[in-house]
Design a protein around this motif. Structure first.
Motif, PDB file in Angstrom:
ATOM      1  N   TYR A   1       0.853  -1.190   0.000  1.00 30.65           N
ATOM      2  CA  TYR A   1       0.000   0.000   0.000  1.00 30.65           C
ATOM      3  C   TYR A   1       0.885   1.235   0.000  1.00 30.65           C
ATOM      4  N   GLY A   2       0.764   2.065  -1.037  1.00 32.94           N
ATOM      5  CA  GLY A   2       1.583   3.266  -1.151  1.00 32.94           C
ATOM      6  C   GLY A   2       0.766   4.528  -0.969  1.00 32.94           C
ATOM      7  N   ARG A   3       1.238   5.385  -0.066  1.00 25.34           N
ATOM      8  CA  ARG A   3       0.546   6.651   0.204  1.00 25.34           C
ATOM      9  C   ARG A   3       1.258   7.797  -0.508  1.00 25.34           C
ATOM     10  N   GLY A   4       0.473   8.789  -0.921  1.00 23.28           N
ATOM     11  CA  GLY A   4       1.036   9.978  -1.535  1.00 23.28           C
ATOM     12  C   GLY A   4       1.266   9.824  -3.023  1.00 23.28           C
ATOM     13  N   ALA A   5       1.655  10.935  -3.663  1.00 21.81           N
ATOM     14  CA  ALA A   5       1.824  10.949  -5.119  1.00 21.81           C
ATOM     15  C   ALA A   5       2.940  10.040  -5.586  1.00 21.81           C
TER      16      ALA A   5
ATOM     17  N   GLY B   1       3.970   7.359  -3.701  1.00 16.39           N
ATOM     18  CA  GLY B   1       3.683   6.026  -3.184  1.00 16.39           C
ATOM     19  C   GLY B   1       4.755   5.433  -2.298  1.00 16.39           C
ATOM     20  N   MET B   2       5.708   6.228  -1.866  1.00 12.61           N
ATOM     21  CA  MET B   2       6.822   5.683  -1.104  1.00 12.61           C
ATOM     22  C   MET B   2       6.648   5.822   0.407  1.00 12.61           C
ATOM     23  N   GLN B   3       5.457   6.143   0.836  1.00 10.08           N
ATOM     24  CA  GLN B   3       5.138   6.064   2.258  1.00 10.08           C
ATOM     25  C   GLN B   3       4.163   4.916   2.453  1.00 10.08           C
ATOM     26  N   THR B   4       4.436   4.087   3.440  1.00  7.46           N
ATOM     27  CA  THR B   4       3.554   2.962   3.726  1.00  7.46           C
ATOM     28  C   THR B   4       3.535   2.735   5.231  1.00  7.46           C
ATOM     29  N   GLY B   5       2.942   1.640   5.651  1.00  2.00           N
ATOM     30  CA  GLY B   5       2.836   1.353   7.077  1.00  2.00           C
ATOM     31  C   GLY B   5       3.551   0.074   7.444  1.00  2.00           C
ATOM     32  N   LEU B   6       4.122   0.070   8.648  1.00  2.00           N
ATOM     33  CA  LEU B   6       4.792  -1.111   9.162  1.00  2.00           C
ATOM     34  C   LEU B   6       3.755  -2.081   9.736  1.00  2.00           C
ATOM     35  N   ALA B   7       4.236  -3.187  10.277  1.00  2.00           N
ATOM     36  CA  ALA B   7       3.339  -4.133  10.940  1.00  2.00           C
ATOM     37  C   ALA B   7       2.615  -3.424  12.083  1.00  2.00           C
ATOM     38  N   ARG B   8       1.333  -3.674  12.212  1.00  2.00           N
ATOM     39  CA  ARG B   8       0.459  -3.115  13.247  1.00  2.00           C
ATOM     40  C   ARG B   8       0.165  -1.629  13.072  1.00  2.00           C
ATOM     41  N   SER B   9       0.501  -1.072  11.921  1.00  2.00           N
ATOM     42  CA  SER B   9       0.118   0.308  11.640  1.00  2.00           C
ATOM     43  C   SER B   9      -1.390   0.379  11.444  1.00  2.00           C
ATOM     44  N   ILE B  10      -2.038   1.331  12.114  1.00  2.00           N
ATOM     45  CA  ILE B  10      -3.487   1.454  11.971  1.00  2.00           C
ATOM     46  C   ILE B  10      -3.869   1.823  10.543  1.00  2.00           C
ATOM     47  N   ASN B  11      -2.945   2.442   9.805  1.00  2.00           N
ATOM     48  CA  ASN B  11      -3.235   2.841   8.428  1.00  2.00           C
ATOM     49  C   ASN B  11      -3.330   1.649   7.478  1.00  2.00           C
ATOM     50  N   LEU B  12      -2.732   0.520   7.864  1.00  2.00           N
ATOM     51  CA  LEU B  12      -2.795  -0.689   7.025  1.00  2.00           C
ATOM     52  C   LEU B  12      -3.564  -1.811   7.711  1.00  2.00           C
ATOM     53  N   GLU B  13      -4.345  -1.465   8.706  1.00  2.00           N
ATOM     54  CA  GLU B  13      -5.085  -2.473   9.467  1.00  2.00           C
ATOM     55  C   GLU B  13      -6.058  -3.246   8.588  1.00  2.00           C
TER      56      GLU B  13
ATOM     57  N   ILE C   1      -1.849  -1.276  -3.903  1.00  4.26           N
ATOM     58  CA  ILE C   1      -2.969  -0.357  -3.673  1.00  4.26           C
ATOM     59  C   ILE C   1      -2.385   1.031  -3.487  1.00  4.26           C
ATOM     60  N   ALA C   2      -2.894   1.979  -4.237  1.00  6.08           N
ATOM     61  CA  ALA C   2      -2.396   3.351  -4.192  1.00  6.08           C
ATOM     62  C   ALA C   2      -3.439   4.265  -3.577  1.00  6.08           C
ATOM     63  N   SER C   3      -2.969   5.212  -2.771  1.00 11.26           N
ATOM     64  CA  SER C   3      -3.885   6.227  -2.254  1.00 11.26           C
ATOM     65  C   SER C   3      -4.047   7.362  -3.253  1.00 11.26           C
ATOM     66  N   ASP C   4      -3.112   7.468  -4.194  1.00 14.71           N
ATOM     67  CA  ASP C   4      -3.105   8.559  -5.161  1.00 14.71           C
ATOM     68  C   ASP C   4      -2.993   7.981  -6.577  1.00 14.71           C
TER      69      ASP C   4
ATOM     70  N   VAL D   1      -2.897  -3.336 -10.032  1.00 19.66           N
ATOM     71  CA  VAL D   1      -2.563  -2.079  -9.356  1.00 19.66           C
ATOM     72  C   VAL D   1      -3.868  -1.287  -9.246  1.00 19.66           C
ATOM     73  N   PHE D   2      -4.291  -1.000  -8.034  1.00 18.54           N
ATOM     74  CA  PHE D   2      -5.594  -0.383  -7.808  1.00 18.54           C
ATOM     75  C   PHE D   2      -5.454   0.908  -7.000  1.00 18.54           C
ATOM     76  N   VAL D   3      -6.404   1.802  -7.206  1.00 12.44           N
ATOM     77  CA  VAL D   3      -6.457   3.063  -6.455  1.00 12.44           C
ATOM     78  C   VAL D   3      -7.665   3.021  -5.533  1.00 12.44           C
ATOM     79  N   GLN D   4      -7.447   3.361  -4.266  1.00 12.04           N
ATOM     80  CA  GLN D   4      -8.583   3.364  -3.347  1.00 12.04           C
ATOM     81  C   GLN D   4      -9.554   4.496  -3.700  1.00 12.04           C
ATOM     82  N   PRO D   5     -10.854   4.220  -3.787  1.00  8.64           N
ATOM     83  CA  PRO D   5     -11.832   5.303  -3.893  1.00  8.64           C
ATOM     84  C   PRO D   5     -11.724   6.177  -2.635  1.00  8.64           C
ATOM     85  N   ALA D   6     -11.905   7.482  -2.791  1.00  9.43           N
ATOM     86  CA  ALA D   6     -11.563   8.358  -1.669  1.00  9.43           C
ATOM     87  C   ALA D   6     -12.565   9.470  -1.374  1.00  9.43           C
ATOM     88  N   LEU D   7     -13.812   9.337  -1.836  1.00  9.04           N
ATOM     89  CA  LEU D   7     -14.791  10.384  -1.564  1.00  9.04           C
ATOM     90  C   LEU D   7     -16.010   9.811  -0.860  1.00  9.04           C
ATOM     91  N   PRO D   8     -16.556  10.481   0.152  1.00 13.82           N
ATOM     92  CA  PRO D   8     -15.986  11.677   0.759  1.00 13.82           C
ATOM     93  C   PRO D   8     -14.789  11.380   1.659  1.00 13.82           C
TER      94      PRO D   8
END
Length: 339
Positions: A190-194, A196-208, A244-247, A271-278
Motif C-alpha cells: 500500500y503506497g501513500r502519496g503521489a 507512493g513511497m510512504q507505507t505502514g509497518l506491521a500493526r500500523s493502523i493505516n494498514l489495518e 494499492i495506491a492512495s493517489d 494495481v488499484f487506487v482506493q476510492p476516496a470520496l468523501p
C-alpha cells in the motif's frame, strides 16, 4: 404544603436526571460528562468521520474542511461546517482558543490508544475545562465504539443500527477468510502519496485493513510501528501480488515504471487506487469509513469467496453511513483511477 412537596420532589428528580455522568474511556480515564452533549469537537480526522456518521448535527466543525468534491457526498449542512483545525499546535501546545470559540460540550478522539494520547487528553481537559474522551479506533472495536458513543451523544438507536452493520460486515469477512488457506492470501503493498513511497509497518493502523482481510503487508518485514518511508528498490524486492495506491499518480507511475515491470502486481494488472470520496475506503483517514473498504477489497482479493455487487453495496453504505444517495454516475467516478 402538598404542592410544595411535589414541586420539591419534581426539582430533585430533574436535578438527578440532569446530573453529569461518569464515563471510562478506552485509556481507562474517568471523565465526567455533561448531562446534555450538543456540540462536539473531533480531535483528529478519524473522529470527524465517526461523529459525522453517528451524529452530524452535533459536529461543531471539521479538522480539515471538506473539498468541493467531498462535500457533494455529505449532508449539505455538515459540508458547510467550519474548519476548526487540530486541537494541538506547535510543540503539541493545546489551542485553547479553538475550544473557547467553539463553545464545546465534549472533545473526542478515536484511534490508537496509548499513554501519549491519554496524557494529551488529560492535559487538554485540564487546560480547557471541556471533557475529552479517547475511543479505540481499531476495526474490531468498531461495533462497540458505535454503541458506546451513541449513548454518550444521545443517539443510542443510531449507534445500535450502525454497530449491527459493522458487526455483520466483520463477521462476514471472517467467515469467508476461514475458507481461504494461508498460502492463497495475497502479498500487498500500500503506497501513500503521489510517489507512493510512504507505507505502514506491521500493526500500523493505516494498514489495518490488510490484517482484517488476511492479506500480507509486504512492508511488515521492516518491523512494527506506524508510517514509514521506503524506496522503489525495496518495493521491487518485495514483489507484491497487489499494489494499492492512495493517489492515482502513484498508480500510473507503478504501471509505467520499467524498473517495476517484473513485479507480479504490475505484470498481472493488479494495481488499484482506493476510492476516496468523501473519505478513503482503505485509509485517509483510518476510521469507520474503512468498513466500505472491507466490502471493496474482499471481492477484489478473493472474488470466488466474496461475489459482491459492489455498486449495490456502495449505495447502501453511503445511504446508511453518509446519509446521501449515491448515483450510478457518482459510483462510476469513485472507481476511476486516472490522475
Amino acid at each position: 404544603m402538598q404542592r410544595i412537596a411535589f414541586l420539591t420532589l419534581l426539582f430533585l428528580s430533574f436535578a438527578l436526571a440532569a446530573r453529569a455522568e461518569t464515563f471510562t474511556d478506552a485509556a481507562g480515564r474517568t471523565v465526567e460528562l455533561p448531562a446534555r452533549v450538543e456540540r462536539i469537537m473531533a480531535a483528529g480526522p478519524p473522529a470527524s468521520v465517526l461523529l459525522y456518521v453517528l451524529a452530524p448535527q452535533k459536529l461543531a466543525g471539521w479538522v480539515h474542511a471538506p473539498s468541493s468534491a467531498e462535500g457533494k457526498l455529505l449532508l449539505p449542512d455538515a459540508s458547510k461546517l467550519p474548519e476548526l483545525g487540530r486541537l494541538t499546535g506547535k510543540g503539541n501546545a493545546i489551542r485553547a482558543d479553538i475550544v473557547t470559540k467553539a463553545k464545546l460540550d465534549l472533545i473526542i478522539d478515536v484511534g490508537d490508544v496509548s499513554e501519549e494520547y491519554a496524557a494529551l487528553a488529560s492535559r487538554s481537559q485540564n487546560e480547557t475545562g471541556v471533557p475529552y474522551i479517547l475511543l479505540d479506533g481499531s476495526l474490531a472495536k468498531t461495533p462497540e465504539v458505535f454503541e458506546t458513543l451513541g449513548k454518550v451523544v444521545g443517539e443510542p438507536e443510531r449507534g445500535t443500527e450502525l454497530a449491527r452493520y459493522a458487526r455483520m460486515t466483520l463477521d462476514k469477512v471472517n467467515a469467508g477468510l476461514a475458507k481461504i488457506p494461508a498460502d492463497h492470501r495475497p502479498r500487498v503493498y500500500y503506497g501513500r502519496g503521489a510517489d507512493g513511497m510512504q507505507t505502514g509497518l506491521a500493526r500500523s493502523i493505516n494498514l489495518e485493513l490488510l490484517d482484517a482481510l488476511g492479506a500480507v503487508n509486504v512492508a511488515a518485514e521492516k518491523g512494527q510501528g506506524g508510517l514509514t518511508k521506503v524506496t522503489p528498490e525495496e518495493v521491487a524486492k518485495w514483489n507484491p501480488d497487489i499494489i494499492i495506491a492512495s493517489d492515482p499518480k502513484f498508480a500510473a507511475m507503478a504501471r509505467s515504471n520499467p524498473a517495476w515491470s517484473g513485479i507480479n502486481a504490475v505484470k498481472g494488472g493488479r494495481v488499484f487506487v482506493q476510492p476516496a470520496l468523501p473519505f478513503g475506503w482503505f485509509d485517509g483517514p483510518p476510521g469507520v469509513n474503512r468498513l466500505m473498504g472491507i466490502i471493496w477489497l474482499e471481492q477484489l482479493l478473493y472474488p470466488d469467496v466474496f461475489p459482491t455487487d459492489l455498486r449495490k453495496e456502495a449505495k447502501a453504505f453511503y445511504k446508511a453511513f453518509y446519509q446521501v444517495d449515491l448515483s450510478d454516475a457518482q459510483f462510476d467516478r469513485l472507481l476511476q483511477d486516472k490522475p
